[in-house]
Design a protein around this motif. Structure first.
Motif, mmCIF file in Angstrom:
data_model
loop_
_atom_site.group_PDB
_atom_site.id
_atom_site.type_symbol
_atom_site.label_atom_id
_atom_site.label_comp_id
_atom_site.label_asym_id
_atom_site.label_seq_id
_atom_site.Cartn_x
_atom_site.Cartn_y
_atom_site.Cartn_z
ATOM 1 N N LEU A 71 0.855 -1.179 0.000
ATOM 2 C CA LEU A 71 0.000 0.000 0.000
ATOM 3 C C LEU A 71 0.897 1.237 0.000
ATOM 4 C CD1 LEU A 71 -2.921 1.129 0.295
ATOM 5 C CD2 LEU A 71 -2.479 1.220 2.757
ATOM 6 N N HIS A 72 0.591 2.212 -0.866
ATOM 7 C CA HIS A 72 1.397 3.429 -0.936
ATOM 8 C C HIS A 72 0.550 4.573 -1.485
ATOM 9 C CE1 HIS A 72 1.764 1.535 -4.878
ATOM 10 N NE2 HIS A 72 2.045 2.729 -5.378
ATOM 11 N N TRP A 73 1.064 5.800 -1.305
ATOM 12 C CA TRP A 73 0.394 6.991 -1.817
ATOM 13 C C TRP A 73 1.388 8.135 -1.849
ATOM 14 C CZ3 TRP A 73 -0.784 4.855 2.939
ATOM 15 C CH2 TRP A 73 -0.486 5.624 4.063
ATOM 16 N N ALA A 74 0.974 9.233 -2.471
ATOM 17 C CA ALA A 74 1.795 10.443 -2.470
ATOM 18 C C ALA A 74 0.973 11.582 -1.896
ATOM 19 C CB ALA A 74 2.278 10.794 -3.877
ATOM 20 N N THR A 75 1.590 12.357 -1.008
ATOM 21 C CA THR A 75 0.904 13.486 -0.392
ATOM 22 C C THR A 75 0.779 14.631 -1.400
ATOM 23 O OG1 THR A 75 2.944 14.463 0.463
ATOM 24 C CG2 THR A 75 1.815 12.850 1.890
ATOM 25 N N GLN A 76 0.016 15.617 -1.028
ATOM 26 C CA GLN A 76 -0.263 16.752 -1.910
ATOM 27 C C GLN A 76 1.000 17.551 -2.242
ATOM 28 O OE1 GLN A 76 -2.812 19.755 -0.172
ATOM 29 N NE2 GLN A 76 -3.582 20.326 -2.187
ATOM 30 N N VAL A 77 1.185 17.844 -3.525
ATOM 31 C CA VAL A 77 2.254 18.754 -3.953
ATOM 32 C C VAL A 77 1.791 20.165 -3.581
ATOM 33 C CG1 VAL A 77 3.522 19.686 -5.920
ATOM 34 C CG2 VAL A 77 2.961 17.241 -5.841
ATOM 35 N N THR A 78 2.614 20.883 -2.831
ATOM 36 C CA THR A 78 2.209 22.210 -2.351
ATOM 37 C C THR A 78 2.888 23.361 -3.084
ATOM 38 O OG1 THR A 78 3.847 22.109 -0.582
ATOM 39 C CG2 THR A 78 1.614 21.341 -0.055
ATOM 40 N N ALA A 79 3.977 23.082 -3.803
ATOM 41 C CA ALA A 79 4.663 24.111 -4.602
ATOM 42 C C ALA A 79 5.511 23.430 -5.657
ATOM 43 C CB ALA A 79 5.531 24.998 -3.719
ATOM 44 N N GLY A 80 5.582 24.029 -6.841
ATOM 45 C CA GLY A 80 6.403 23.491 -7.922
ATOM 46 C C GLY A 80 5.730 22.338 -8.632
ATOM 47 N N ASP A 81 6.477 21.693 -9.481
ATOM 48 C CA ASP A 81 6.002 20.530 -10.234
ATOM 49 C C ASP A 81 6.896 19.337 -9.947
ATOM 50 O OD1 ASP A 81 3.834 21.736 -11.680
ATOM 51 O OD2 ASP A 81 5.314 22.702 -12.976
ATOM 52 N N LYS A 82 6.279 18.195 -9.722
ATOM 53 C CA LYS A 82 6.987 16.944 -9.455
ATOM 54 C C LYS A 82 6.847 16.060 -10.691
ATOM 55 C CE LYS A 82 6.427 12.788 -6.613
ATOM 56 N NZ LYS A 82 5.613 12.196 -5.530
ATOM 57 N N SER A 83 7.964 15.619 -11.251
ATOM 58 C CA SER A 83 7.938 14.694 -12.388
ATOM 59 C C SER A 83 8.657 13.411 -12.006
ATOM 60 C CB SER A 83 8.615 15.315 -13.610
ATOM 61 O OG SER A 83 7.870 16.416 -14.081
ATOM 62 N N VAL A 84 8.023 12.289 -12.324
ATOM 63 C CA VAL A 84 8.583 10.977 -12.009
ATOM 64 C C VAL A 84 8.399 10.041 -13.198
ATOM 65 C CG1 VAL A 84 8.274 11.138 -9.500
ATOM 66 C CG2 VAL A 84 6.431 10.230 -10.908
ATOM 67 N N PHE A 85 9.243 9.033 -13.250
ATOM 68 C CA PHE A 85 9.119 7.935 -14.196
ATOM 69 C C PHE A 85 8.747 6.731 -13.349
ATOM 70 C CE2 PHE A 85 11.309 4.505 -16.704
ATOM 71 C CZ PHE A 85 10.514 4.588 -17.827
ATOM 72 N N VAL A 86 7.563 6.176 -13.582
ATOM 73 C CA VAL A 86 7.086 5.040 -12.791
ATOM 74 C C VAL A 86 6.950 3.822 -13.690
ATOM 75 C CG1 VAL A 86 5.875 6.488 -11.120
ATOM 76 C CG2 VAL A 86 4.644 5.620 -13.104
ATOM 77 N N GLY A 87 7.144 2.650 -13.104
ATOM 78 C CA GLY A 87 7.004 1.441 -13.897
ATOM 79 C C GLY A 87 6.914 0.198 -13.043
ATOM 80 N N PHE A 88 6.814 -0.926 -13.741
ATOM 81 C CA PHE A 88 6.536 -2.194 -13.083
ATOM 82 C C PHE A 88 7.307 -3.326 -13.743
ATOM 83 C CE2 PHE A 88 2.926 0.625 -13.394
ATOM 84 C CZ PHE A 88 2.714 0.925 -12.061
ATOM 85 N N LEU A 89 7.718 -4.276 -12.923
ATOM 86 C CA LEU A 89 8.309 -5.517 -13.399
ATOM 87 C C LEU A 89 7.325 -6.638 -13.087
ATOM 88 C CD1 LEU A 89 11.969 -5.086 -12.137
ATOM 89 C CD2 LEU A 89 11.080 -4.669 -14.429
ATOM 90 N N GLU A 90 7.170 -7.550 -14.026
ATOM 91 C CA GLU A 90 6.241 -8.664 -13.862
ATOM 92 C C GLU A 90 6.969 -9.932 -13.462
ATOM 93 O OE1 GLU A 90 2.657 -8.056 -17.034
ATOM 94 O OE2 GLU A 90 4.438 -9.080 -17.730
ATOM 95 N N SER A 91 6.258 -10.743 -12.700
ATOM 96 C CA SER A 91 6.747 -12.075 -12.371
ATOM 97 C C SER A 91 6.571 -12.970 -13.590
ATOM 98 C CB SER A 91 5.931 -12.633 -11.204
ATOM 99 O OG SER A 91 6.180 -14.002 -11.054
ATOM 100 N N MET A 92 7.521 -13.838 -13.810
ATOM 101 C CA MET A 92 7.399 -14.823 -14.886
ATOM 102 C C MET A 92 7.241 -16.203 -14.283
ATOM 103 S SD MET A 92 10.115 -13.329 -17.632
ATOM 104 C CE MET A 92 9.721 -14.578 -18.847
ATOM 105 N N GLY A 93 6.665 -16.252 -13.087
ATOM 106 C CA GLY A 93 6.525 -17.501 -12.351
ATOM 107 C C GLY A 93 5.269 -18.261 -12.714
#
Length: 99
Positions: A71-93
């Motif tokens: 479980l995760h979340w991000a709090t409110q951005v209060t000033a400026g701009d936040k840029s992220v690269f998000v991604g996922f790895l899959e199980s091959m099981g």
């Protein structure tokens, strides 16, 4: 493991990410999630992962990985701009019969 998907995401002032996991019935093979920070100079926008005792802002160029079941979340951005690269790895099981 194999790379599954990724996206560039920009959060402006007042943006938040509600609590969630990165697992759902259509994405059940996701095993690891990652967030790569692309910008500095914003306020707020902390990544919170309670199960890993993580609460903070990453510096530009830093990478955080965590199990997609957390479980995760991000709090409110209060000033400026936040840029992220998000991604996922899959199980091959056991769930992957079409590899």
């Amino acid at each position: 493991m194999r790379f599954a998907e990724a996206a560039l995401v920009r959060y402006s002032v007042n943006a938040t990410v509600p609590p969630h996991t990165d697992i759902n019935p259509s994405k059940r093979r996701r095993a690891l999630s990652f967030v790569c920070y692309l910008t500095d100079g914003y306020l707020g926008g902390e990544l919170v992962i309670p199960g890993l005792n993580h609460h903070g802002i990453g510096q530009r160029g830093s990478l955080i990985t965590f199990p997609s079941t957390e479980l995760h979340w991000a709090t409110q951005v209060t000033a400026g701009d936040k840029s992220v690269f998000v991604g996922f790895l899959e199980s091959m099981g056991m769930l992957d019969n079409d590899n």
